[in-house]
Design a protein around this motif. Structure first.
Motif, PDB file in Angstrom:
ATOM      1  N   VAL A 158       1.695  12.559  -9.114  1.00 22.45           N
ATOM      2  CA  VAL A 158       0.535  13.739  -8.974  1.00 22.45           C
ATOM      3  C   VAL A 158       1.433  14.916  -9.084  1.00 22.45           C
ATOM      4  CG1 VAL A 158      -0.330  15.538  -7.191  1.00 22.45           C
ATOM      5  CG2 VAL A 158      -1.229  12.779  -7.810  1.00 22.45           C
ATOM      6  N   ARG A 159       2.729  14.419  -8.274  1.00 19.80           N
ATOM      7  CA  ARG A 159       3.739  15.463  -7.802  1.00 19.80           C
ATOM      8  C   ARG A 159       3.852  15.869  -9.329  1.00 19.80           C
ATOM      9  NH1 ARG A 159       7.946  14.289  -3.276  1.00 19.80           N
ATOM     10  NH2 ARG A 159       6.092  15.527  -1.681  1.00 19.80           N
ATOM     11  N   SER A 160       5.191  15.100 -10.895  1.00 23.55           N
ATOM     12  CA  SER A 160       4.773  14.638 -11.848  1.00 23.55           C
ATOM     13  C   SER A 160       4.307  15.901 -12.746  1.00 23.55           C
ATOM     14  CB  SER A 160       5.258  13.995 -12.677  1.00 23.55           C
ATOM     15  OG  SER A 160       4.540  12.898 -12.676  1.00 23.55           O
ATOM     16  N   ARG A 161       2.717  15.729 -11.944  1.00 24.21           N
ATOM     17  CA  ARG A 161       1.411  16.318 -13.669  1.00 24.21           C
ATOM     18  C   ARG A 161       1.187  18.638 -13.128  1.00 24.21           C
ATOM     19  NH1 ARG A 161      -3.533  12.937 -13.309  1.00 24.21           N
ATOM     20  NH2 ARG A 161      -2.163  10.604 -14.689  1.00 24.21           N
ATOM     21  N   LYS A 162       2.584  18.326 -11.599  1.00 19.92           N
ATOM     22  CA  LYS A 162       2.330  19.790 -11.665  1.00 19.92           C
ATOM     23  C   LYS A 162       3.362  20.991 -12.314  1.00 19.92           C
ATOM     24  CE  LYS A 162       0.541  19.604  -6.662  1.00 19.92           C
ATOM     25  NZ  LYS A 162       0.842  20.292  -5.448  1.00 19.92           N
TER      26      LYS A 162
ATOM     27  N   THR B  25       1.013  -1.510   0.041  1.00 19.27           N
ATOM     28  CA  THR B  25      -0.192  -0.543  -0.161  1.00 19.27           C
ATOM     29  C   THR B  25       1.435   1.117  -0.089  1.00 19.27           C
ATOM     30  OG1 THR B  25      -1.807  -0.888   1.037  1.00 19.27           O
ATOM     31  CG2 THR B  25      -1.702   1.258   0.880  1.00 19.27           C
ATOM     32  N   LEU B  26       2.525   1.504   0.739  1.00 14.97           N
ATOM     33  CA  LEU B  26       2.699   2.836   0.814  1.00 14.97           C
ATOM     34  C   LEU B  26       3.595   2.848   0.024  1.00 14.97           C
ATOM     35  CD1 LEU B  26       4.292   2.047   4.967  1.00 14.97           C
ATOM     36  CD2 LEU B  26       2.922   3.816   3.816  1.00 14.97           C
ATOM     37  N   LYS B  27       4.193   1.588  -1.481  1.00 15.12           N
ATOM     38  CA  LYS B  27       5.009   1.951  -2.111  1.00 15.12           C
ATOM     39  C   LYS B  27       3.460   2.083  -3.737  1.00 15.12           C
ATOM     40  CE  LYS B  27       7.812  -2.182  -2.064  1.00 15.12           C
ATOM     41  NZ  LYS B  27       8.127  -3.260  -3.025  1.00 15.12           N
ATOM     42  N   LYS B  28       1.859   2.523  -3.590  1.00 11.38           N
ATOM     43  CA  LYS B  28       1.298   1.986  -3.954  1.00 11.38           C
ATOM     44  C   LYS B  28       1.503   3.988  -3.813  1.00 11.38           C
ATOM     45  CE  LYS B  28      -1.404  -1.931  -5.145  1.00 11.38           C
ATOM     46  NZ  LYS B  28      -2.554  -2.378  -4.512  1.00 11.38           N
ATOM     47  N   ILE B  29       0.679   4.925  -2.468  1.00  6.75           N
ATOM     48  CA  ILE B  29       1.104   5.726  -1.831  1.00  6.75           C
ATOM     49  C   ILE B  29       1.965   6.289  -2.824  1.00  6.75           C
ATOM     50  CG2 ILE B  29       0.813   7.258  -0.736  1.00  6.75           C
ATOM     51  CD1 ILE B  29      -0.843   5.259   1.169  1.00  6.75           C
ATOM     52  N   LYS B  30       3.471   6.091  -2.987  1.00  3.79           N
ATOM     53  CA  LYS B  30       4.436   7.030  -3.167  1.00  3.79           C
ATOM     54  C   LYS B  30       4.238   6.937  -4.966  1.00  3.79           C
ATOM     55  CE  LYS B  30       9.633   6.501  -2.857  1.00  3.79           C
ATOM     56  NZ  LYS B  30      10.298   5.063  -2.597  1.00  3.79           N
ATOM     57  N   ARG B  31       3.944   5.805  -4.897  1.00  2.00           N
ATOM     58  CA  ARG B  31       4.132   5.892  -6.800  1.00  2.00           C
ATOM     59  C   ARG B  31       2.663   6.622  -7.174  1.00  2.00           C
ATOM     60  NH1 ARG B  31       3.032   0.868  -9.174  1.00  2.00           N
ATOM     61  NH2 ARG B  31       0.484   1.044  -8.371  1.00  2.00           N
ATOM     62  N   THR B  32       1.889   6.953  -6.209  1.00  2.00           N
ATOM     63  CA  THR B  32       0.742   8.144  -7.037  1.00  2.00           C
ATOM     64  C   THR B  32       0.723   9.149  -6.620  1.00  2.00           C
ATOM     65  OG1 THR B  32      -1.086   6.348  -6.089  1.00  2.00           O
ATOM     66  CG2 THR B  32      -1.570   8.676  -6.264  1.00  2.00           C
ATOM     67  N   VAL B  33       2.123   9.199  -5.586  1.00  2.00           N
ATOM     68  CA  VAL B  33       2.019  10.773  -5.097  1.00  2.00           C
ATOM     69  C   VAL B  33       3.994  11.644  -5.851  1.00  2.00           C
ATOM     70  CG1 VAL B  33       3.458  11.796  -3.260  1.00  2.00           C
ATOM     71  CG2 VAL B  33       1.840  10.761  -2.488  1.00  2.00           C
ATOM     72  N   LYS B  34       4.118  10.291  -6.423  1.00  2.00           N
ATOM     73  CA  LYS B  34       4.855  11.066  -8.022  1.00  2.00           C
ATOM     74  C   LYS B  34       4.453  11.192  -9.087  1.00  2.00           C
ATOM     75  CE  LYS B  34       9.106   7.637  -6.752  1.00  2.00           C
ATOM     76  NZ  LYS B  34       9.944   7.168  -7.445  1.00  2.00           N
TER      77      LYS B  34
END
Length: 144
Positions: A140-144, A129-138
């Protein structure tokens, strides 16, 4: 006079039996060393435990049977019992001790792995779950 000699002979045989028991106790520590890998500090600690327990037993032997007097025949009986054990009974007892310690180690490892299995599943699912959250955060950050 005969009673004193009988008491001394009895004490000699008791000390020889104690020598055999010390041999068995030492083989227990040797079996642990063979079945479980140790660092030098742990081996030194085991040696200290053996020496203190052997000295305490010998002290009690002298106190109970000889009013604290150290007699040569008691020390000779102790050495004779240890020699009898190591040159006679030691090999089969050592093999049995290794088998016993190995069985206990396997049993403990199985019990620990069985008890920790639910925790392992929980930790693995949390890590996924933490790996999925980390990937999701990456992402989201890359889209900014």
């Amino acid at each position: 006079m005969a009673e004193i000699i009988t008491q001394q002979a009895e004490l000699f045989f008791i000390s020889a039996l104690y020598g055999v028991l010390l041999g068995i106790w030492y083989d227990f520590f040797r079996a642990i060393r063979k079945k479980i890998s140790h660092k030098n500090r742990t081996v030194h600690l085991e040696d200290i435990i053996f020496c203190i327990s052997a000295a305490a037993g010998l002290f009690l032997l002298f106190q109970i049977y000889n009013q604290g007097s150290v007699r040569f025949y008691v020390l000779f009986g102790l050495a004779a019992g240890a020699a009898l054990y190591f040159f006679g009974l030691g090999i089969p007892v050592e093999k049995a001790m290794e088998f016993f310690v190995g069985a206990v180690v396997r049993l403990l490892r199985t019990a620990v792995s069985f008890l920790l299995f639910p925790a392992k599943i929980i930790v693995n699912s949390l890590l996924k779950t933490l790996k999925k959250i980390k990937r999701t955060v990456k992402i989201v950050r890359s889209r900014k």
